[in-house]
Write an enzyme that holds these catalytic residues in place. Structure first.
Site, PDB file in Angstrom:
ATOM      1  CG  HIS A 203      16.507  15.671 -28.767  1.00 23.72           C
ATOM      2  ND1 HIS A 203      15.087  15.920 -28.686  1.00 23.72           N
ATOM      3  CD2 HIS A 203      16.983  14.879 -27.795  1.00 23.72           C
ATOM      4  CE1 HIS A 203      14.672  14.889 -28.149  1.00 23.72           C
ATOM      5  NE2 HIS A 203      15.715  14.533 -27.182  1.00 23.72           N
TER       6      HIS A 203
ATOM      7  CG  HIS B  88      16.541  10.492 -29.252  1.00 24.53           C
ATOM      8  ND1 HIS B  88      16.107   9.692 -28.283  1.00 24.53           N
ATOM      9  CD2 HIS B  88      16.499  11.803 -28.761  1.00 24.53           C
ATOM     10  CE1 HIS B  88      15.541  10.078 -27.322  1.00 24.53           C
ATOM     11  NE2 HIS B  88      15.796  11.589 -27.457  1.00 24.53           N
TER      12      HIS B  88
ATOM     13  NE  ARG C 138      11.503   8.627 -28.221  1.00 18.35           N
ATOM     14  CZ  ARG C 138      12.026   9.683 -28.790  1.00 18.35           C
ATOM     15  NH1 ARG C 138      12.280  11.068 -27.949  1.00 18.35           N
ATOM     16  NH2 ARG C 138      12.238   9.729 -30.189  1.00 18.35           N
TER      17      ARG C 138
ATOM     18  CE1 TYR D 176      18.378  14.197 -23.415  1.00 18.95           C
ATOM     19  CE2 TYR D 176      16.875  12.629 -22.720  1.00 18.95           C
ATOM     20  CZ  TYR D 176      17.322  13.164 -23.856  1.00 18.95           C
ATOM     21  OH  TYR D 176      17.171  12.989 -25.107  1.00 18.95           O
TER      22      TYR D 176
ATOM     23  CE1 TYR E 238      13.899   9.680 -23.073  1.00 11.19           C
ATOM     24  CE2 TYR E 238      16.022   9.819 -24.049  1.00 11.19           C
ATOM     25  CZ  TYR E 238      14.924  10.138 -24.006  1.00 11.19           C
ATOM     26  OH  TYR E 238      14.569  11.155 -24.582  1.00 11.19           O
TER      27      TYR E 238
END
Ligand code: FE2
Lengths: 204, 249
Positions: free
Chosen positions: B169, B167, B164, B115, B154
């Site tokens: 959000h 995905h 995770r 991110y 990640y």
């Protein structure tokens, strides 16, 4: 067998996670040049009617520590008690007031701040007037589904005393968790996620 | 900002939320929830004007590249690295009605699972051409679409070795503030979905499956991008036809 009602299920909520700022307040997260401004950063312009106020607070966890990665949204009526929404059919809300704000809690101090106006009173469904209030919605890492609550105003004791939602709170000492004290034009609304001072959250 | 079937804005209160379908607040497998979960019962109340109404956003809000994460942060002439995908679907309510004019905001990691955020500590590389945010507004029929790269999985600090699954959000606004929702979309066929302590906060397997987007071969663009279809359901409203309301409400 009977007919199938055919309703769908609501999509299950998932946590906003630690990086909610990237999607909801990218400029705050340092991602500039994609959107001009972060949505919900400004609720009023110079022509907005009503009393200007500041709402400030923190979201505090069960260890007494303010969350530094939460996102808080508020939604409220204008000074005359109208909502800036197509579903508002009673009248027209002040076009200079959005009624909706969004603010991340500070990365250092955990404080959120909204520059807004004091809302008027809107009717409850039976026609009684609700006390002036601001709807508050909190999401963060560790919160699986957004938390709804309301902020009421300490200097509206009379209206608060006849408010239908506050009247539903069984443990009367918990009413105070929804009432923000005033100092000058600033109302302070600390939200406690757990513990003795846990804020009354709503299933609404 | 209104339904296809009925141009008058709706003013009914929302169906009661099925709290058993959602994750409970306290989910110890997801450690951060332990100190952030309310412990007292929620105060249940039929929606009032404050929840029946909500902010809506006009299409004029949107910039040309807001729904194109491959290009909205990239230098001119460049693009984000990763598998090119289209994500599309419909926003419906529990009655199956399309929700028009719904603002969707989305954010995600880059193709390597990293991110663009100061709190991010994963050693995977940043992509200088990928910001990771986008938004769009549904059309009259509730449909939406955007272009992005498939995010990477990640690791995250929870258990010693928790990851995770890939995905995206999503943050969604309906027409009433009670419909406000944040959730995550997962990708069909990812075995990591079922190992994730955040996914499994949701107790019902079919509820989890509601968040898994299938590969949509029909909508895949040849020689360009694969498509995933992700429908989102918001709370439905009661009809107000027989409800007693005082004049002027
Ligand atoms: Fe994530």
């Amino acid at each position: 067998m009977v007919q199938d009602l055919g309703y769908l299920k609501e999509s299950p909520s998932q946590t906003a996670g630690p990086y909610v700022h990237i999607g909801c307040t990218p400029n705050f997260a340092g991602i500039t040049g994609v959107y001009e401004a972060d949505l919900g950063a400004t609720m009023v312009n110079d022509r907005a009617l009503g009393e200007r106020i500041t709402v400030r607070g923190r979201v505090i966890d069960g260890a007494g520590v303010p969350l530094k990665d939460a996102l808080v949204e508020i939604w409220q009526a204008d000074a005359a008690g109208f909502y800036n929404s197509p579903s508002e059919l009673r009248g027209t809300a002040d076009p200079n007031f959005t009624g909706w704000g969004r603010c991340p809690t500070g990365a250092d101090d955990g404080i959120f701040t909204f520059e807004t106006i004091k809302p008027g009173r809107a009717p409850y469904k039976d026609g009684r007037k609700m006390a002036p209030h601001i709807t508050v919605w909190i999401v963060a890492r560790g919160i699986n589904i957004g938390l709804h609550t309301r902020m009421y105003f300490a200097d509206e004791a009379e209206a608060n005393a006849e408010d239908p939602l506050l009247a539903r709170i069984e443990h009367r000492q918990r009413v105070a968790t929804l009432v923000a004290p005033r100092e000058g034009s600033v109302y302070t609304f600390d939200i406690h996620l757990q513990g003795e001072k846990e804020t009354v959250f709503l299933d609404i | 900002m209104s339904d296809l079937s009925n141009n008058k804005p709706e003013t009914g209160a929302f169906f009661q939320r099925d709290r058993a379908w959602h994750a409970p607040a306290l989910t110890p497998g997801y450690k951060t929830s332990v100190l952030r979960s309310p412990q007292k019962a929620l105060l249940s109340l039929d929606g009032t004007m404050s929840e029946i109404t909500g902010p809506v956003f006009g299409h004029s809000l949107l910039g040309e590249l807001d729904n194109d994460l491959i290009h909205n942060f990239a230098k001119p002439g460049e693009s984000a690295i990763g598998e090119r995908i289209i994500v599309h679907g419909r926003v419906l309510d529990e009655r199956g009605h399309p929700v028009s004019g719904a603002l969707l905001e989305f954010w995600q990691a880059n193709a390597g699972g990293r991110y663009r955020h100061k709190k991010e500590s994963y050693l995977a590389a940043l992509d200088p051409n990928f910001g990771g945010c986008g938004r769009t507004i549904t059309g009259e029929d509730g449909t939406y679409r955007f272009r992005t790269i498939r995010p990477g999985a990640y690791p995250w600090p929870n258990g010693v070795n928790d990851w995770r699954p890939a995905h995206i959000h999503f943050s969604i606004f309906g027409h009433g503030f009670a419909q406000r929702l944040i959730t995550q979309m997962y990708f069909e066929g990812d075995p990591m979905i079922w190992k994730c302590p955040i996914v499994t906060t949701i107790p019902d397997r079919s509820a989890i499956e509601q968040l898994i987007a299938p590969l949509d071969w029909a909508n895949t663009i040849p020689m360009d991008a694969r498509a995933y279809k992700f429908d989102i359901v918001l709370r439905g409203r009661r009809s107000t036809l027989f409800e007693n309301r005082m004049e002027g409400n």
